[in-house]
Design an enzyme around this catalytic site. Structure first.
Site, PDB file in Angstrom:
ATOM      1  N   HIS A 205       0.720  -1.220   0.005  1.00 16.43           N
ATOM      2  CA  HIS A 205       0.069  -0.133  -0.010  1.00 16.43           C
ATOM      3  C   HIS A 205       0.648   1.354  -0.113  1.00 16.43           C
ATOM      4  O   HIS A 205       0.225   2.391  -0.144  1.00 16.43           O
ATOM      5  CB  HIS A 205      -1.129   0.011   1.143  1.00 16.43           C
ATOM      6  CG  HIS A 205      -0.265   0.328   2.529  1.00 16.43           C
ATOM      7  ND1 HIS A 205       0.562  -1.014   2.971  1.00 16.43           N
ATOM      8  CD2 HIS A 205      -0.252   1.220   3.273  1.00 16.43           C
ATOM      9  CE1 HIS A 205       1.064  -0.160   4.357  1.00 16.43           C
ATOM     10  NE2 HIS A 205       0.762   1.064   4.659  1.00 16.43           N
TER      11      HIS A 205
HETATM   12  C1  UD1 Z   1      -2.001   5.224   6.340  1.00 14.19           C
HETATM   13  C2  UD1 Z   1      -0.585   5.567   7.031  1.00 14.19           C
HETATM   14  C3  UD1 Z   1       0.645   4.384   6.847  1.00 14.19           C
HETATM   15  C4  UD1 Z   1      -0.110   3.041   7.070  1.00 14.19           C
HETATM   16  C5  UD1 Z   1      -1.564   2.908   6.459  1.00 14.19           C
HETATM   17  C6  UD1 Z   1      -2.033   1.290   7.032  1.00 14.19           C
HETATM   18  C7  UD1 Z   1      -0.408   7.903   7.071  1.00 14.19           C
HETATM   19  C8  UD1 Z   1       0.677   9.093   6.244  1.00 14.19           C
HETATM   20  N1  UD1 Z   1      -0.026   6.932   6.394  1.00 14.19           N
HETATM   21  O1  UD1 Z   1      -1.789   5.200   4.893  1.00 14.19           O
HETATM   22  O2  UD1 Z   1       1.583   4.854   7.524  1.00 14.19           O
HETATM   23  O3  UD1 Z   1       0.909   2.229   6.888  1.00 14.19           O
HETATM   24  O4  UD1 Z   1      -2.340   3.633   6.802  1.00 14.19           O
HETATM   25  O5  UD1 Z   1      -3.259   1.282   6.166  1.00 14.19           O
HETATM   26  O6  UD1 Z   1      -1.130   7.960   7.767  1.00 14.19           O
HETATM   27  N2  UD1 Z   1      -9.026   4.562   1.954  1.00 14.19           N
HETATM   28  C9  UD1 Z   1     -10.181   4.186   1.960  1.00 14.19           C
HETATM   29  N3  UD1 Z   1     -11.040   3.800   3.115  1.00 14.19           N
HETATM   30  C10 UD1 Z   1     -10.319   3.949   4.245  1.00 14.19           C
HETATM   31  C11 UD1 Z   1      -9.103   4.290   4.505  1.00 14.19           C
HETATM   32  C12 UD1 Z   1      -8.323   4.853   3.359  1.00 14.19           C
HETATM   33  O7  UD1 Z   1     -10.648   3.807   0.741  1.00 14.19           O
HETATM   34  O8  UD1 Z   1     -10.946   3.286   5.407  1.00 14.19           O
HETATM   35  C13 UD1 Z   1      -8.504   5.065   0.748  1.00 14.19           C
HETATM   36  C14 UD1 Z   1      -8.491   6.419   0.342  1.00 14.19           C
HETATM   37  O9  UD1 Z   1      -8.692   6.882  -1.118  1.00 14.19           O
HETATM   38  C15 UD1 Z   1      -7.341   7.258   0.999  1.00 14.19           C
HETATM   39  C16 UD1 Z   1      -6.220   6.218   0.687  1.00 14.19           C
HETATM   40  O10 UD1 Z   1      -6.978   5.055   1.129  1.00 14.19           O
HETATM   41  O11 UD1 Z   1      -7.172   8.364   0.150  1.00 14.19           O
HETATM   42  C17 UD1 Z   1      -5.148   6.241   1.726  1.00 14.19           C
HETATM   43  O12 UD1 Z   1      -5.683   6.592   2.967  1.00 14.19           O
HETATM   44  P1  UD1 Z   1      -4.573   7.402   3.991  1.00 14.19           P
HETATM   45  O13 UD1 Z   1      -5.209   7.211   5.295  1.00 14.19           O
HETATM   46  O14 UD1 Z   1      -4.366   8.669   3.557  1.00 14.19           O
HETATM   47  O15 UD1 Z   1      -3.255   6.749   4.014  1.00 14.19           O
HETATM   48  P2  UD1 Z   1      -3.075   4.880   3.925  1.00 14.19           P
HETATM   49  O16 UD1 Z   1      -2.169   4.761   2.558  1.00 14.19           O
HETATM   50  O17 UD1 Z   1      -4.055   4.084   4.388  1.00 14.19           O
END
Ligand code: UD1
Length: 364
Positions: A205
């Site tokens: 991811h």
């Molecule tokens: C975040 C953490 C990362 C961790 C990861 C575990 C930061 C900077 N990054 O990254 O360190 O390893 O979580 O999963 O805090 N999304 C959904 N549903 C959700 C959550 C996210 O669809 O419930 C999608 C959205 O499109 C979002 C993308 O995932 O924009 C990224 O989510 P985000 O929380 O920004 O970062 P992660 O890549 O999940």
């Protein structure tokens, strides 16, 4: 005593806070639980609360996804209001996600003591947003709970006061050991038709692996080759799923025999899969540690790790994201069974207790 305010936000936080919440409650300390809502899909959040036996959070900020600045700022705006209203005696944050630094920063400016669980880890790679979050959170924390001696050394090298640093071990292992038998009773192998003990388990991811088409395609090519030898099981993070669609990789993946692409799984199903995997390939931090405890070989698809003890003592090999390097390490593991490793000191299921002792002592 005013409440201890425990913060969670994203998937990797839940397994770090669940045992600490229970421990502090069992000591009759006043505890409040706050969820920022950084992760919000049921299978990225609620499922974990249910499986880990966590209560409904006392506060849910519902910040959702956004750019780093916007997400961090939204958390800060809402978290400040909660801190002003509840006047916590301490804010406890975990790991390295945006929720961690956002809440630590708010608390520190309100003169509320901050405790950081999983302090001191460093990849020395500031292109990772998590590395920035780790450095800044540690710098403004009053208690630094470290999982391994390398973390203590990093903190000392950065000039942190030794009295703040408490080597307590790895709290995720408390959760893993507590739920291991429950995981054995899951039926996920049958549900997904996965041959027991003959599969590779994949998670990816990191933006550095999935956001650039050529890099992500190269990793898929490596997985395609691995699927010639063993079944490949890939529960895809929402970010990764979006990139699979954006880069038109879905039809290609569908054509690979022995390749099972699924939604993100809950804690217990994933643990059940990890325990019997021939190998785990990942860019996660936590999985490098969990595979070390389980004695399962881990191939880390990153250029570096903030968890070097998993390489030095555990089952982890860091290979970067080039297809040839991934495959070379897989072939070694397929032939020789991979590194056996040993369990690092204090990764024993009692970390929450040690943290509880320090926190109680802090308020004496
Ligand atoms: C975040 C953490 C990362 C961790 C990861 C575990 C930061 C900077 N990054 O990254 O360190 O390893 O979580 O999963 O805090 N999304 C959904 N549903 C959700 C959550 C996210 O669809 O419930 C999608 C959205 O499109 C979002 C993308 O995932 O924009 C990224 O989510 P985000 O929380 O920004 O970062 P992660 O890549 O999940």
């Amino acid at each position: 005593m005013n409440p201890l305010l425990l913060v969670v936000g994203a998937r990797p936080n839940f397994m770090k806070m669940a045992p600490l919440y229970d421990e502090l409650k069992s000591r009759n300390l006043p505890v409040l639980l706050l969820h920022t809502g950084q992760h919000y899909d049921d299978n990225m959040s609620k499922l974990f609360f249910d499986e880990l036996g966590m209560p409904e959070p006392d506060f849910y900020l519902g910040v959702g996804s956004a750019s780093h600045a916007e997400q961090t700022a939204r958390i800060m705006l809402d978290f400040e209001k909660v801190c002003i209203e509840k006047k916590p005696s301490m804010v406890i944050v975990a790991g390295d996600v945006n929720s961690t630094i956002a809440c630590a920063l708010v608390a520190a400016k309100l003169w509320i003591p901050v405790a950081h669980v999983e302090a001191g880890l460093r990849s020395f790679d500031r292109t990772m947003p998590e590395e920035i979050n780790r450095i800044l959170t540690d710098r403004i924390s009053d208690l630094l709970f470290t999982p391994s001696p390398d973390a203590d050394q990093n903190l000392i090298a950065e000039g942190m006061e030794p009295e703040k640093i408490k080597l307590v071990g790895n709290i995720m292992i408390d959760t893993l050991l507590l739920h291991s038998q429950k995981a054995d009773r899951r039926d996920i192998h049958r549900e997904l038709q996965i041959p027991k003990e003959n599969y590779a388990l994949i998670t990816l991811h990191r933006p550095s692996n999935v956001d650039i088409k050529d890099i992500f395609s190269g990793i898929i090519e490596a997985l395609e080759s691995i699927a010639e030898d063993t079944t490949v099981v890939f529960p895809a993070h929402p970010r990764t799923r979006k990139k699979i669609d954006e880069f038109n990789l879905a039809s290609r993946i569908k054509r690979i025999p022995n390749f099972i692409l699924t939604e993100p799984l809950g804690y217990l199903d994933f643990l059940a899969l990890m325990k019997e995997a021939r190998v785990v390939l990942t860019d996660s931090g936590g999985l490098q540690e969990e595979t070390t405890i389980l004695g399962v070989p881990c191939i880390t698809i990153r250029e570096n790790t903030e968890r070097p003890i998993t390489v030095e003592q555990g089952t982890n090999t860091v290979v970067g994201n080039k297809k040839e390097n991934i495959l070379k390490t897989w072939k070694d593991i397929a032939k020789n069974g991979g590194k056996k490793g040993k369990i690092p000191e204090l990764w024993d299921g009692n970390t929450a207790k040690r943290i509880g002792d320090v926190i109680e002592q802090y308020f004496v």
